[in-house]
Design a protein around this motif. Structure first.
Motif, short mmCIF file in Angstrom:
data_model
loop_
_atom_site.label_atom_id
_atom_site.label_comp_id
_atom_site.label_asym_id
_atom_site.label_seq_id
_atom_site.Cartn_x
_atom_site.Cartn_y
_atom_site.Cartn_z
N ASP A 13 30.09 44.15 31.60
CA ASP A 13 31.24 44.51 30.98
C ASP A 13 31.10 44.41 29.41
N TRP A 14 30.82 45.47 28.72
CA TRP A 14 30.70 45.68 27.30
C TRP A 14 31.78 45.26 26.35
N LEU B 61 39.01 39.60 33.35
CA LEU B 61 37.72 39.94 33.09
C LEU B 61 36.73 40.16 34.27
N LYS B 62 37.12 39.38 35.26
CA LYS B 62 36.19 39.64 36.36
C LYS B 62 36.47 40.97 37.33
N GLY B 63 37.87 41.51 36.83
CA GLY B 63 38.23 42.64 37.66
C GLY B 63 38.76 42.26 39.15
N ARG C 274 32.77 27.32 31.44
CA ARG C 274 31.70 28.18 30.72
C ARG C 274 30.80 28.82 32.01
N ASP C 275 30.77 28.11 33.12
CA ASP C 275 30.04 28.76 34.13
C ASP C 275 30.64 29.79 34.84
N CYS D 8 31.68 35.66 35.29
CA CYS D 8 32.28 36.87 35.17
C CYS D 8 31.41 37.97 34.51
N PHE D 9 31.04 37.55 33.43
CA PHE D 9 30.34 38.55 32.59
C PHE D 9 29.05 38.84 33.06
N ASP D 10 28.28 38.02 33.73
CA ASP D 10 26.75 38.15 34.09
C ASP D 10 26.11 37.54 35.17
N PRO D 11 26.74 37.83 36.60
CA PRO D 11 26.28 36.97 37.73
C PRO D 11 24.82 37.02 37.90
N THR D 12 24.20 38.01 37.52
CA THR D 12 22.62 38.34 37.71
C THR D 12 22.11 37.01 36.99
N HIS D 13 22.55 37.04 35.67
CA HIS D 13 21.81 35.88 34.63
C HIS D 13 21.96 34.77 35.50
N ALA D 14 23.33 34.41 35.65
CA ALA D 14 23.93 33.09 36.13
C ALA D 14 22.89 32.47 37.30
#
Ligand code: ATP
Ligand code: MG
Lengths: 265, 281
Positions: free
Chosen positions: A96-97, B41-43, B158-159, B164-170
């Protein structure tokens, strides 16, 4: 520059044996085996749909192989991820940008895996973030909200996050797509530095001049490995023709995509 | 004039129930406000709506068996999402359809149970909240729940931001995203049941999304977003309760309407992301 560091013997950083992956019965990779050593810049070449991204996802453990085994840095995948042995930059970021994080925050996320439970950054984490941002020339934009970067800058930000991780194996899925010449040069320089530091890079690309220019090894795939080895030996017209012919040369005895049959009709 | 305002503010405080209502609802607002940042943020707005409705049978059963209502809410909240995940995986039906049908099913079960189980639960209190008449044991549980939610969200913030932002990177750095998913879900179930105390099941989703949405329009930094969400949620609760006292109007309605009003202000006047600022560009 690189010649100073002689290759430190054949340490196998990526080792794939008989890997097959299918998506709901449709085969994406079939019987893939390859080894990539330390201090190596390995290109991954194949046409659209050849399975490059799938191979990266399998190497990260994001898709479940139907058979085969993968070892990274001598470790099974889960441990390799836990010990930050491998960093991955996907072909396209699906984030989400508008998310309220700035470039510095995003790069710091590359360090989380090595921090304690509360993920409180230590001085060396801040240093690693700074160094990574400087290496991709984004330090001056560190306070920008992530969506306020251009497409190429975003790619660099996520590359910086992978650098900050400090992994010995970097998996980069089409890092050059959509970046300008200056950034491309900067990235190539960076990749060559990494090789000199003893890291292993697997980089998919559609640009043959990249492969000839800076990849010492290359993997040609079309659902399976068509050829792999030193670029000078393997990256030949003949092998390329085989890789980019629509029909895989040996019958996989598995469902083949429609377009292949249209081509024959 | 000044005396008038002071009187307006102080008079309600002479009632014990008002003091309790103001304190409990501020606490609940703070907790839900914090969580709302992650939800927006997570929708997960629809998920919040689903979970808050699905806890209903759990609350009813817990009351009937004299168990802590948080326990019932937790089991049914997490259970409903497990059911949603299972149905989605096993069929071709789209996720929002599955969510809609599962939570209404649970909610309907709750309605039937309320009407059949003999107990002293008042349906309107569950549906619309009853913060002016909240009991001591309910206050105790709400405080405990709020504390648990606050601690979990702060420790894992932070986790959770990364999740929420980038689960793939997590996942790629070895973080167990399955654990984070269920953590956020559990926290959501708990916060829903806390929010239910003040505004009831129908409106609790407002507590879980509106403050976060208001705050997201006002800042590009997560820590500020949290502060804005928490403060706007608490302010809305206080203003809403006063307002409902003096107008003798629905407390839940007044609280949520105030939140909506604050959202509207930020929607119009937010310095960078508000509509007026965007028109001017
Ligand atoms: N999530 C998915 N579900 C089903 N099939 C998929 C999925 N992802 C990829 N595939 C299929 O698997 C095959 C390999 O896809 P992959 O993305 O690995 O190709 P690629 O080599 O990365 O192509 P490109 O050069 O276009 O990026 C394709 O036939 C594609 O249609
Ligand atoms: Mg690809």
């Amino acid at each position: 520059m690189e010649a100073v560091h002689a290759k430190p013997g054949p340490i196998e950083r990526i080792s794939v044996r008989n890997l097959s992956v299918d998506y709901h019965g449709i085969v994406a990779l079939h019987d893939v085996s390859l080894q990539v050593q330390a201090s190596s810049l390995c290109g991954l070449v194949g046409m659209n749909g050849a399975g490059k991204s799938t191979l990266f996802k399998a190497l990260m453990g994001f898709v479940r192989p139907s058979c085969g085994s993968i070892v990274i840095d001598g470790l099974p995948l889960r441990q390799a991820r836990r010990s930050q042995a491998v960093a991955y930059v996907p072909q396209m970021e699906s984030v989400d940008w508008n998310f309220p994080v700035n470039v510095g925050n995003v790069v710091m996320m590359g360090r989380y895996g090595g921090m304690n439970l509360l993920r409180i950054p230590r001085p060396r984490d801040h240093r690693a973030v700074r160094k990574s941002l400087e290496r991709v020339d984004l330090w001056s934009l560190r306070d920008r909200q992530i969506g306020e970067l251009s497409g190429g800058q975003r790619k660099r930000a996520f590359l910086a996050r992978a650098l900050a991780q400090g992994a010995s194996v970097l998996l980069l899925d089409e890092p050059f797509a959509g970046v300008d010449i200056r950034t491309e040069k900067l990235m190539i320089q960076l990749f060559e530095q990494f090789r000199a530091e003893g890291r292993t890079l697997l980089i998919s690309t559609h640009d043959f001049s990249h492969v000839r220019g800076f990849c010492d090894q290359v993997v040609l795939i079309n659902k399976t490995v068509m050829a792999y080895g030193d670029t000078s030996e393997v990256f030949t017209e003949e092998n390329l023709a085989r890789t980019f012919s629509t029909i895989p040369p040996h019958d996989l005895a598995l469902p083949v995509e429609d377009e292949v049959w249209l081509g024959e009709a | 004039m000044g005396g008038y305002i002071v009187g307006w503010l102080l008079e309600p405080l002479s009632h014990d129930f008002m003091v309790r209502a103001l304190l409990v609802s501020s606490l609940v607002a703070a907790v839900c406000g914090l969580l709302s940042c992650f939800m927006t943020l997570k929708g997960w707005a629809l998920m919040g709506d689903a979970v808050s409705h699905a806890v209903m049978p759990g609350v009813v059963i817990a009351y009937a068996l004299n168990l802590p209502f948080a326990l019932g809410a937790f089991v049914f909240g997490v259970g409903s999402v497990a059911v949603i995940g299972f149905v989605k995986q096993m069929t071709r039906i789209k996720e929002d359809t599955v969510i809609g049908l599962v939570f209404t099913g649970f909610f309907a079960l709750g309605l039937v149970l309320v009407s059949k189980i003999r107990s002293n639960i008042d349906l309107t209190h569950i549906l619309f909240g009853n913060v002016l008449g909240i009991s001591d044991s309910d206050i105790q549980q709400t405080v405990l729940i709020s504390a648990a939610v606050l601690v979990l969200l702060m420790v894992f913030r932070r986790d959770l931001i990364l999740f929420c932002f980038d689960p793939t990177h997590a996942r790629s750095i070895g973080i167990n995203t399955g654990v984070l998913y269920y953590l956020l879900l559990s926290v959501l179930s708990l916060a829903a049941v806390a929010g239910l105390q003040t505004v009831g099941i129908i409106l609790v989703v407002a507590m879980l999304v509106t403050p976060g949405a208001t705050a997201h329009l006002l800042t590009d930094r997560f820590d500020r977003m949290v502060w804005i969400a928490v403060v706007s949620a608490m302010l809305s609760s206080l203003v809403g309760i006063y307002w409902s006292y003096w107008m003798d109007a629905s407390t839940a309605g007044c609280i949520v309407l105030t939140q909506t009003g604050l959202f509207l202000l930020s929607f119009l006047f937010a310095p960078r992301h508000g509509v007026l600022a965007q028109q001017r560009r």
